[in-house]
Motif scaffolding. Structure first.
Motif, PDB file in Angstrom:
ATOM      1  N   MET A 177       0.833  -1.205   0.000  1.00 41.15           N
ATOM      2  CA  MET A 177       0.000   0.000   0.000  1.00 41.15           C
ATOM      3  C   MET A 177       0.869   1.255   0.000  1.00 41.15           C
ATOM      4  O   MET A 177       0.574   2.221  -0.698  1.00 41.15           O
ATOM      5  N   LYS A 178       1.953   1.229   0.769  1.00 38.12           N
ATOM      6  CA  LYS A 178       2.843   2.407   0.831  1.00 38.12           C
ATOM      7  C   LYS A 178       3.443   2.703  -0.541  1.00 38.12           C
ATOM      8  O   LYS A 178       3.623   3.844  -0.927  1.00 38.12           O
ATOM      9  N   LYS A 179       3.747   1.621  -1.259  1.00 32.73           N
ATOM     10  CA  LYS A 179       4.349   1.777  -2.591  1.00 32.73           C
ATOM     11  C   LYS A 179       3.359   2.387  -3.585  1.00 32.73           C
ATOM     12  O   LYS A 179       3.744   3.096  -4.506  1.00 32.73           O
ATOM     13  N   ASN A 180       2.086   2.096  -3.376  1.00 34.66           N
ATOM     14  CA  ASN A 180       1.092   2.434  -4.396  1.00 34.66           C
ATOM     15  C   ASN A 180       0.159   3.588  -4.047  1.00 34.66           C
ATOM     16  O   ASN A 180      -0.747   3.890  -4.823  1.00 34.66           O
ATOM     17  N   GLY A 181       0.351   4.198  -2.900  1.00 34.55           N
ATOM     18  CA  GLY A 181      -0.563   5.293  -2.575  1.00 34.55           C
ATOM     19  C   GLY A 181      -0.333   5.902  -1.211  1.00 34.55           C
ATOM     20  O   GLY A 181       0.715   5.716  -0.602  1.00 34.55           O
ATOM     21  N   VAL A 182      -1.354   6.601  -0.747  1.00 33.77           N
ATOM     22  CA  VAL A 182      -1.323   7.274   0.550  1.00 33.77           C
ATOM     23  C   VAL A 182      -2.261   6.521   1.494  1.00 33.77           C
ATOM     24  O   VAL A 182      -3.366   6.143   1.112  1.00 33.77           O
ATOM     25  N   ILE A 183      -1.800   6.310   2.734  1.00 32.92           N
ATOM     26  CA  ILE A 183      -2.593   5.545   3.702  1.00 32.92           C
ATOM     27  C   ILE A 183      -3.178   6.495   4.747  1.00 32.92           C
ATOM     28  O   ILE A 183      -2.441   7.246   5.402  1.00 32.92           O
ATOM     29  N   VAL A 184      -4.487   6.458   4.873  1.00 39.82           N
ATOM     30  CA  VAL A 184      -5.191   7.339   5.808  1.00 39.82           C
ATOM     31  C   VAL A 184      -5.811   6.480   6.917  1.00 39.82           C
ATOM     32  O   VAL A 184      -6.629   5.598   6.637  1.00 39.82           O
ATOM     33  N   PHE A 185      -5.416   6.743   8.146  1.00 37.98           N
ATOM     34  CA  PHE A 185      -5.927   5.992   9.296  1.00 37.98           C
ATOM     35  C   PHE A 185      -7.064   6.772   9.945  1.00 37.98           C
ATOM     36  O   PHE A 185      -6.876   7.885  10.421  1.00 37.98           O
TER      37      PHE A 185
END
Ligand code: S3P
Length: 174
Positions: A94-102
């Motif tokens: 996921m980090k490689k492919n986009g932004v992670i929103v918690f």
């Protein structure tokens, strides 16, 4: 944000990922992927059935395969299952492919949002604030370490949460 950047919403069951993801697809004009729904469609079984028949590990394998597949598909808003952070490989992808929103929320808020649901095998038979608080504590550092953006959702409307995310995303140049 670049055109090829996915937005992954992570957080505990009942954090509001699906609802906020639907709003974000409108605000950002991007397609929506609801991971659990995709899994149900592909497997032809409910999440409860997959857990009952094959067990949690098999579900986690299916989930990881989907995370990997989504990295090859056009950019989308991805509403992740609450346990997606359990496997480090998923977070790496996921980090490689986009932004992670918690999306974070207190155990009490989560309980109020999920208490009438029977569709979450992990909570079936464990539907109480104590269990939710315990599992959340075990997962908290996984969510926090994975996150590029953390949004506290308690006492906010879905629209406020979505707008906050859009503002934060504007700062991301990937
Ligand atoms: C799970 C969360 C669920 C679903 C499955 C397992 C978890 O998704 O993937 O029941 O381990 O937290 P939601 O977070 O969309 O409820």
């Amino acid at each position: 944000m670049s055109a090829d950047c996915r937005v992954y919403l992570i957080g505990f069951m009942g954090a509001g990922k699906s609802t906020v993801a639907r709003l974000l697809t409108q605000k950002l004009d991007m397609p929506l992927v609801e991971m659990d729904e995709r899994i149900v469609q592909e497997q032809g079984m409910s999440i409860n059935e997959i857990f009952d028949v094959y067990g949690e590990e098999r579900f986690r394998e299916i989930e990881s395969r989907l995370v990997s597949t989504l990295g090859q598909e056009p950019a989308s808003i991805v509403s992740c299952g609450g346990g997606v952070v359990i496997r480090a490989e998923n977070v790496t992808t996921m980090k490689k492919n986009g932004v992670i929103v918690f999306l974070s929320a207190t155990p009490q808020t989560i309980y109020e949002r999920v208490k009438n649901s029977k569709e979450r095998p992990i909570l079936n038979g464990n539907m109480n604030v104590e269990f939710i608080a315990g599992l959340m504590e075990k997962r908290r550092s996984l969510y926090e370490q994975a996150a590029d953006i953390i949004i506290a959702t308690d006492d906010k409307t879905k629209d406020e949460i979505a707008d906050e995310i859009v503002t934060c995303l504007a700062q991301f140049q990937r």
